[in-house]
Scaffold this motif. Sequence first.
Motif, mmCIF file in Angstrom:
data_model
loop_
_atom_site.group_PDB
_atom_site.id
_atom_site.type_symbol
_atom_site.label_atom_id
_atom_site.label_comp_id
_atom_site.label_asym_id
_atom_site.label_seq_id
_atom_site.Cartn_x
_atom_site.Cartn_y
_atom_site.Cartn_z
ATOM 1 N N LEU A 9 49.260 -43.309 -12.162
ATOM 2 C CA LEU A 9 48.632 -42.739 -10.978
ATOM 3 C C LEU A 9 49.666 -42.163 -10.018
ATOM 4 O O LEU A 9 49.439 -41.114 -9.402
ATOM 5 N N MET A 10 50.824 -42.793 -9.943
ATOM 6 C CA MET A 10 51.872 -42.302 -9.047
ATOM 7 C C MET A 10 52.420 -40.948 -9.510
ATOM 8 O O MET A 10 52.958 -40.184 -8.706
ATOM 9 N N THR A 11 52.251 -40.618 -10.782
ATOM 10 C CA THR A 11 52.679 -39.299 -11.256
ATOM 11 C C THR A 11 51.733 -38.202 -10.785
ATOM 12 O O THR A 11 52.071 -37.023 -10.857
ATOM 13 N N GLU A 12 50.559 -38.584 -10.304
ATOM 14 C CA GLU A 12 49.555 -37.627 -9.832
ATOM 15 C C GLU A 12 49.657 -37.345 -8.332
ATOM 16 O O GLU A 12 48.961 -36.479 -7.818
ATOM 17 N N ARG A 13 50.505 -38.087 -7.623
ATOM 18 C CA ARG A 13 50.603 -37.901 -6.164
ATOM 19 C C ARG A 13 51.115 -36.514 -5.821
ATOM 20 O O ARG A 13 51.964 -35.962 -6.493
ATOM 21 N N ASP A 14 50.577 -35.969 -4.746
ATOM 22 C CA ASP A 14 51.017 -34.671 -4.251
ATOM 23 C C ASP A 14 50.539 -34.541 -2.805
ATOM 24 O O ASP A 14 49.355 -34.680 -2.533
ATOM 25 N N PRO A 15 51.448 -34.283 -1.871
ATOM 26 C CA PRO A 15 51.030 -34.197 -0.471
ATOM 27 C C PRO A 15 50.266 -32.917 -0.129
ATOM 28 O O PRO A 15 49.669 -32.830 0.938
ATOM 29 N N TYR A 16 50.271 -31.935 -1.032
ATOM 30 C CA TYR A 16 49.678 -30.643 -0.705
ATOM 31 C C TYR A 16 48.371 -30.357 -1.435
ATOM 32 O O TYR A 16 47.493 -29.721 -0.881
ATOM 33 N N LYS A 17 48.252 -30.798 -2.669
ATOM 34 C CA LYS A 17 47.025 -30.553 -3.428
ATOM 35 C C LYS A 17 45.976 -31.578 -3.042
ATOM 36 O O LYS A 17 46.298 -32.685 -2.622
ATOM 37 N N LYS A 18 44.710 -31.232 -3.217
ATOM 38 C CA LYS A 18 43.648 -32.095 -2.702
ATOM 39 C C LYS A 18 42.520 -32.366 -3.694
ATOM 40 O O LYS A 18 41.399 -32.562 -3.296
ATOM 41 N N ASP A 19 42.802 -32.402 -5.011
ATOM 42 C CA ASP A 19 41.704 -32.752 -5.908
ATOM 43 C C ASP A 19 41.474 -34.263 -5.859
ATOM 44 O O ASP A 19 42.273 -35.015 -5.294
ATOM 45 N N ILE A 21 41.571 -36.842 -7.971
ATOM 46 C CA ILE A 21 42.528 -37.784 -8.548
ATOM 47 C C ILE A 21 43.808 -37.820 -7.721
ATOM 48 O O ILE A 21 44.390 -38.891 -7.490
ATOM 49 N N ILE A 22 44.241 -36.690 -7.219
ATOM 50 C CA ILE A 22 45.429 -36.659 -6.361
ATOM 51 C C ILE A 22 45.177 -37.442 -5.073
ATOM 52 O O ILE A 22 46.015 -38.233 -4.639
ATOM 53 N N LEU A 23 44.014 -37.257 -4.472
ATOM 54 C CA LEU A 23 43.684 -38.018 -3.261
ATOM 55 C C LEU A 23 43.632 -39.511 -3.557
ATOM 56 O O LEU A 23 44.107 -40.332 -2.761
ATOM 57 N N PHE A 24 43.059 -39.882 -4.702
ATOM 58 C CA PHE A 24 43.025 -41.280 -5.137
ATOM 59 C C PHE A 24 44.453 -41.819 -5.267
ATOM 60 O O PHE A 24 44.774 -42.895 -4.754
ATOM 61 N N ALA A 25 45.320 -41.077 -5.933
ATOM 62 C CA ALA A 25 46.704 -41.512 -6.122
ATOM 63 C C ALA A 25 47.418 -41.677 -4.785
ATOM 64 O O ALA A 25 48.142 -42.661 -4.572
ATOM 65 N N ASN A 26 47.224 -40.740 -3.889
ATOM 66 C CA ASN A 26 47.855 -40.816 -2.575
ATOM 67 C C ASN A 26 47.405 -42.061 -1.814
ATOM 68 O O ASN A 26 48.213 -42.730 -1.159
ATOM 69 N N GLU A 27 46.131 -42.390 -1.906
ATOM 70 C CA GLU A 27 45.612 -43.569 -1.208
ATOM 71 C C GLU A 27 46.024 -44.859 -1.905
ATOM 72 O O GLU A 27 46.326 -45.858 -1.249
ATOM 73 N N ALA A 28 46.039 -44.873 -3.238
ATOM 74 C CA ALA A 28 46.455 -46.071 -3.979
ATOM 75 C C ALA A 28 47.899 -46.436 -3.637
ATOM 76 O O ALA A 28 48.261 -47.622 -3.609
ATOM 77 N N PHE A 29 48.711 -45.442 -3.383
ATOM 78 C CA PHE A 29 50.101 -45.676 -2.995
ATOM 79 C C PHE A 29 50.174 -46.561 -1.743
ATOM 80 O O PHE A 29 51.076 -47.389 -1.607
ATOM 81 N N ASN A 30 49.224 -46.396 -0.836
ATOM 82 C CA ASN A 30 49.205 -47.168 0.411
ATOM 83 C C ASN A 30 48.477 -48.504 0.285
ATOM 84 O O ASN A 30 48.456 -49.280 1.233
ATOM 85 N N ASP A 31 47.862 -48.765 -0.866
ATOM 86 C CA ASP A 31 47.121 -50.002 -1.113
ATOM 87 C C ASP A 31 48.115 -51.092 -1.527
ATOM 88 O O ASP A 31 48.541 -51.171 -2.669
ATOM 89 N N GLU A 63 37.573 -41.124 -14.418
ATOM 90 C CA GLU A 63 38.231 -39.892 -14.864
ATOM 91 C C GLU A 63 39.742 -40.094 -14.975
ATOM 92 O O GLU A 63 40.363 -39.671 -15.962
ATOM 93 N N ALA A 64 40.327 -40.740 -13.989
ATOM 94 C CA ALA A 64 41.766 -40.998 -14.007
ATOM 95 C C ALA A 64 42.124 -41.939 -15.152
ATOM 96 O O ALA A 64 43.146 -41.753 -15.822
ATOM 97 N N TRP A 65 41.279 -42.933 -15.400
ATOM 98 C CA TRP A 65 41.540 -43.879 -16.485
ATOM 99 C C TRP A 65 41.529 -43.160 -17.839
ATOM 100 O O TRP A 65 42.357 -43.448 -18.699
ATOM 101 N N GLU A 66 40.626 -42.226 -18.029
ATOM 102 C CA GLU A 66 40.571 -41.474 -19.282
ATOM 103 C C GLU A 66 41.859 -40.679 -19.499
ATOM 104 O O GLU A 66 42.397 -40.634 -20.607
ATOM 105 N N ILE A 67 42.350 -40.050 -18.446
ATOM 106 C CA ILE A 67 43.609 -39.307 -18.546
ATOM 107 C C ILE A 67 44.746 -40.267 -18.884
ATOM 108 O O ILE A 67 45.575 -39.996 -19.760
ATOM 109 N N TYR A 68 44.782 -41.394 -18.197
ATOM 110 C CA TYR A 68 45.794 -42.426 -18.438
ATOM 111 C C TYR A 68 45.779 -42.864 -19.896
ATOM 112 O O TYR A 68 46.834 -42.918 -20.555
ATOM 113 N N GLN A 69 44.611 -43.159 -20.421
ATOM 114 C CA GLN A 69 44.515 -43.591 -21.819
ATOM 115 C C GLN A 69 44.999 -42.519 -22.772
ATOM 116 O O GLN A 69 45.720 -42.805 -23.730
ATOM 117 N N THR A 70 44.608 -41.298 -22.523
ATOM 118 C CA THR A 70 44.994 -40.189 -23.404
ATOM 119 C C THR A 70 46.503 -39.994 -23.417
ATOM 120 O O THR A 70 47.102 -39.787 -24.458
#
Length: 75
Positions: A9-19, A21-31, A63-70
Amino acid sequence: MEISFYQYLMTERDPYKKDDIILFANEAFNDRIFPKQSEDYDEVSRHLEMNGDYLPSLTIFDEAWEIYQTRYQEK
């Protein structure tokens, strides 16, 4: 090579893009209590159900879990 879901999930972080999964990754970082070493769907899902108020829908997690598994889980 297997990595934890959090590490993926941390590989999906991006301060500029807003899809979703990216928003999820950005928030999980602070969890601070996110199960960072887990490779277990149920463990991460339970955590998000109880503590993931930053996640508008668990569908985003699925959706993120499916990408992770793949990308990272051995077949």
